[in-house]
Design an enzyme around this catalytic site. Structure first.
Site, PDB file in Angstrom:
ATOM      1  N   GLU A 434      38.266  36.210  33.547  1.00 42.05           N
ATOM      2  CA  GLU A 434      37.455  36.835  34.559  1.00 42.05           C
ATOM      3  C   GLU A 434      36.592  35.917  35.203  1.00 42.05           C
ATOM      4  O   GLU A 434      35.805  35.195  34.587  1.00 42.05           O
ATOM      5  CB  GLU A 434      36.758  37.949  33.806  1.00 42.05           C
ATOM      6  CG  GLU A 434      35.357  37.425  33.159  1.00 42.05           C
ATOM      7  CD  GLU A 434      34.623  38.566  32.461  1.00 42.05           C
ATOM      8  OE1 GLU A 434      34.741  39.041  31.304  1.00 42.05           O
ATOM      9  OE2 GLU A 434      33.560  39.157  33.078  1.00 42.05           O
ATOM     10  N   ASP A 512      35.004  37.777  28.300  1.00 47.45           N
ATOM     11  CA  ASP A 512      33.416  37.678  27.649  1.00 47.45           C
ATOM     12  C   ASP A 512      33.354  38.690  26.509  1.00 47.45           C
ATOM     13  O   ASP A 512      34.170  39.826  26.495  1.00 47.45           O
ATOM     14  CB  ASP A 512      32.422  38.110  28.655  1.00 47.45           C
ATOM     15  CG  ASP A 512      31.960  36.974  29.611  1.00 47.45           C
ATOM     16  OD1 ASP A 512      32.575  36.005  29.576  1.00 47.45           O
ATOM     17  OD2 ASP A 512      31.318  37.510  30.506  1.00 47.45           O
ATOM     18  N   ASP A 514      31.448  40.907  25.607  1.00 52.22           N
ATOM     19  CA  ASP A 514      30.423  41.858  25.618  1.00 52.22           C
ATOM     20  C   ASP A 514      30.844  43.244  26.242  1.00 52.22           C
ATOM     21  O   ASP A 514      32.322  43.148  26.483  1.00 52.22           O
ATOM     22  CB  ASP A 514      29.242  41.194  26.448  1.00 52.22           C
ATOM     23  CG  ASP A 514      29.861  41.082  27.932  1.00 52.22           C
ATOM     24  OD1 ASP A 514      30.841  41.338  28.444  1.00 52.22           O
ATOM     25  OD2 ASP A 514      28.667  40.341  28.697  1.00 52.22           O
ATOM     26  N   ASP A 516      30.844  44.492  29.350  1.00 50.53           N
ATOM     27  CA  ASP A 516      31.640  44.112  30.694  1.00 50.53           C
ATOM     28  C   ASP A 516      32.980  43.364  30.427  1.00 50.53           C
ATOM     29  O   ASP A 516      33.890  44.039  31.208  1.00 50.53           O
ATOM     30  CB  ASP A 516      30.597  43.251  31.565  1.00 50.53           C
ATOM     31  CG  ASP A 516      29.784  43.959  32.573  1.00 50.53           C
ATOM     32  OD1 ASP A 516      29.919  45.268  32.617  1.00 50.53           O
ATOM     33  OD2 ASP A 516      28.998  43.272  33.052  1.00 50.53           O
TER      34      ASP A 516
END
Ligand code: 0RA
Length: 646
Positions: A434, A512, A514, A516
């Site tokens: 990403e 990531d 997390d 998102d």
């Protein structure tokens, strides 16, 4: 009885049985597919299937499953109880025959209508062979009987241990750690999903699950009860819970054609995807087969006939294809076949010719009636079909663009792809990353010999909510097709994927760690699941697992992937270590990213597998669809990152 006498009584049949059990232990994968997580859960399904058979024969209506504290599993039913009398041919109790003879199953009961059967009805003796300990308890004729086995070997002849006014069979087994070396830990959700599925596929049976490893706040064990009165109709409502229905209610069809019981339930919703799930004898036939083609034929034929007669197609300038009849359709087809022939790569494709016409006829007859009796729904469906046909024509142009680019290959790779130098796809990996900044780090950190990087711009399109032509027009998605070197099929079977020219055998999603990041992973997975299922099924898709923490003290420095490891490291370093929380890949430098996430020697890649296709469909439609409440509930239940980011 002396030992010698015992041996003396050991007939040829027993010796053969022993050899059979030993063969199972030598080649477990031949019987249960694999000795990983899948095979482990398979043991439970195999035992449960025996109870379901007893229920289908009309002798039982309750099956209880519990996961015990030591990861052994108990399955109990209220059927007739496995017979304990001496089996004439074998010379030992029927119970012992069922438990120790490979392929015995319930076959000596000629009346039994045995149609279920795990992968595929290998029998409970296989479970016995692969268990360090198995105990069978039979409640029958007012008495309780018992027999135990170790790694499939009988410990003592069946004995009476008490009296009872209950009836039924209870089996407790503990998977053998020597066989299941990866893990013997059962996953509650995996078992619960399958049991829920079984309760829909076999209405009227009450199936419970209890996890005795987990005590809830109210003091009870974690657990659920599954019971369906309407069967597939309810299953559809459950599956499509987060989609918006187009018609008044689920259409359901139930009947028998040429001695083949056929059950179908279907509904049209406002989505653009086609979700067909098919089962033979309670087994999910991922690869489809004759029952599915029979359904398609019956549906297309009947709807086309109705639409033609209605005059609604008169102004249409192009013709309608088979696909158009199935856009926004969710359907389940379940048939029971006495002697199923399974074909295909994963042996989940039904081959029996006769089933095709049975299903096609059943669907045609009953759907024709339905359309006549429900003209409003009929009109809505035809309108949906027309819309689909119109969109398909737009999609074709977009698809041809993808196709042309892919076919021209050579210089046609996406500009953003940093390719590797190795040419052998088996050795090659591509990381979908990403964002450009993380993409840059990955590009520096990788081993360019065999690792390619494809950065994706932010959130990719949510294909769950987009029409097909929008998907094919999307640049990020087109880049994925071109980079992977896969092509999409002809118009008739518009989404079939050709993997012959797949350029990488590992396609790794790296996002990531997390909220998102996991959202983006889910978007990419949704795309793979809906448009590149063959890639997932082939085992080519992986998820990278970047660490969450760097724990540092003086010169000592280690990574942690969860809170427990973080705390353990802190303790190991003597406390008050410096803890850095990685919010994203971008916070790592290239060598850290290589060390922790990309270097094959140290990284952990999670291979993506479709464990239960029907359940996966439900989850994706819920996570990516329109309705917020079910999604919120799921995320609250399953969020791993939630407390970290709070
Ligand atoms: C064969 C014959 C009979 C019962 C069963 C099989 C049976 C097997 C299993 C496996 C799990 N639960 C089960 N319940 C029953 C009985 C035949 C008779 O009583 O006449």
């Amino acid at each position: 009885m002396s030992e010698e006498n015992n041996k003396g009584n050991y007939g040829a049949d027993q010796i053969q049985a022993l050899e059979g059990m030993e063969h199972v232990r030598m080649r477990p994968s031949m019987y249960i597919g694999d000795v990983g997580v899948r095979g482990l859960h398979h043991l439970v399904y195999e035992v449960v299937d025996n109870s379901i058979d007893e229920a289908l024969a009309g002798h039982c209506d309750k099956v209880d499953v519990w996961i015990n504290e030591d990861n052994s599993v108990t399955v109990k039913d209220n059927g007739r109880g496995i017979p304990v009398g001496i089996h004439k041919k074998e010379g030992v109790s029927a119970l012992e025959v069922v438990m120790t003879k490979i392929g015995a199953g319930g076959k000596f009961d000629k009346d039994s209508y045995k149609v279920s059967g795990g992968l595929h009805g290998v029998g409970v003796s296989v479970v016995n062979a692969l268990s360090s300990l198995l105990k069978a308890t039979v409640y029958r004729d007012g008495k309780v009987y018992e027999q135990e086995y170790q790694r499939g070997k009988t410990m003592y002849p069946v004995k009476q241990v008490g009296e009872t006014d209950e009836r039924g069979t209870l089996v407790t087994f503990r998977p053998d750690e020597d066989i299941f070396q990866q893990t013997i830990e059962y996953n509650y959700d995996t078992l619960a999903s399958r049991l829920r599925e079984l309760s829909y596929l076999n209405k009227g049976i009450t199936i419970t699950i209890e996890d005795r490893r987990v005590i809830e706040e109210n003091g009870d064990f974690k657990g659920e009860t599954f019971h369906s009165t309407e069967g597939l109709k309810e299953f559809i409502r459950f599956l499509d819970g987060s989609r918006e229905m187009l018609i008044a209610d689920v259409i359901s069809i139930e009947g028998e054609k040429n001695d083949i019981p056929v059950e179908v339930a279907m509904v049209y919703n406002t989505s653009y995807s086609e979700n067909l799930h098919s089962y033979v004898n309670n087994i999910n036939t991922h690869e489809g087969g004759t029952h599915l083609s029979g359904f398609r034929r019956g549906l297309t034929h009947t709807l086309k006939k109705y639409a033609d007669a209605s005059g609604m197609l008169d102004k249409l300038k192009f013709d309608i294809a088979g696909d158009d009849f199935r856009e926004g359709l969710t359907a389940i087809i379940s048939v029971k076949v006495q002697e199923p022939q399974f074909e295909g790569q994963t042996k989940t494709k039904l081959g029996n010719r006769e089933v095709s016409s049975a299903v096609s006829q059943a669907v045609s007859e009953m759907l024709e009636n339905y359309l006549e009796e429900n003209p409003n729904d009929a009109k809505t469906i035809v309108q949906k079909v027309i819309l689909a046909a119109t969109a398909r024509h737009a999609a074709r142009k977009a698809r041809e663009m993808v196709q042309r680019k892919t076919v021209m290959s050579g210089g046609g790779l996406p500009g953003k792809l940093s390719d590797c130098s190795e040419q052998d796809p088996e050795k090659c990996e591509v990381f979908l990353v990403e964002g450009d900044s993380a993409g840059g780090t990955a590009k520096q950190g990788r081993d360019r010999n065999f690792q390619a990087i494809l950065p994706l711009r932010g959130k990719i399109l949510n294909v769950e909510k987009a029409m097909q032509h929008k998907v094919f027009e999307n640049e990020e998605i087109r880049n994925i097709y071109t980079a992977l070197g896969v092509t999409i099929g002809t118009e008739e079977d518009s989404k079939a994927l050709n993997l012959d020219k797949l350029r990488y055998h590992k396609v790794v999603i790296m996002c990531d760690a997390d909220v998102d990041g996991s959202h983006i992973s889910t978007l990419i997975l949704t795309f793979f699941f809906r448009y590149m299922k063959e890639l997932v099924e082939g085992g080519y898709v992986y998820i990278a697992t970047p660490p969450l923490y760097l724990v540092k003290k003086g010169a000592k420095k280690e990574y942690a992937w969860n809170d427990a490891d973080r705390d353990a490291l802190n303790e190991k370093f003597g406390g008050s270590a410096n803890i850095q929380r990685y919010k994203g890949l971008g916070e790592m430098n290239a060598s850290q990213l290589w060390d922790t996430t990309m270097n094959p020697e140290f990284r952990t890649l999670r291979q993506v597998a479709i464990d239960n296709g029907t359940e996966a469909d439900r989850i994706f439609s819920m996570l990516m669809g329109d309705e917020v409440p079910p999604r919120r509930e799921f995320i609250e239940k399953n969020a791993v990152y939630a407390n970290i980011d709070a």
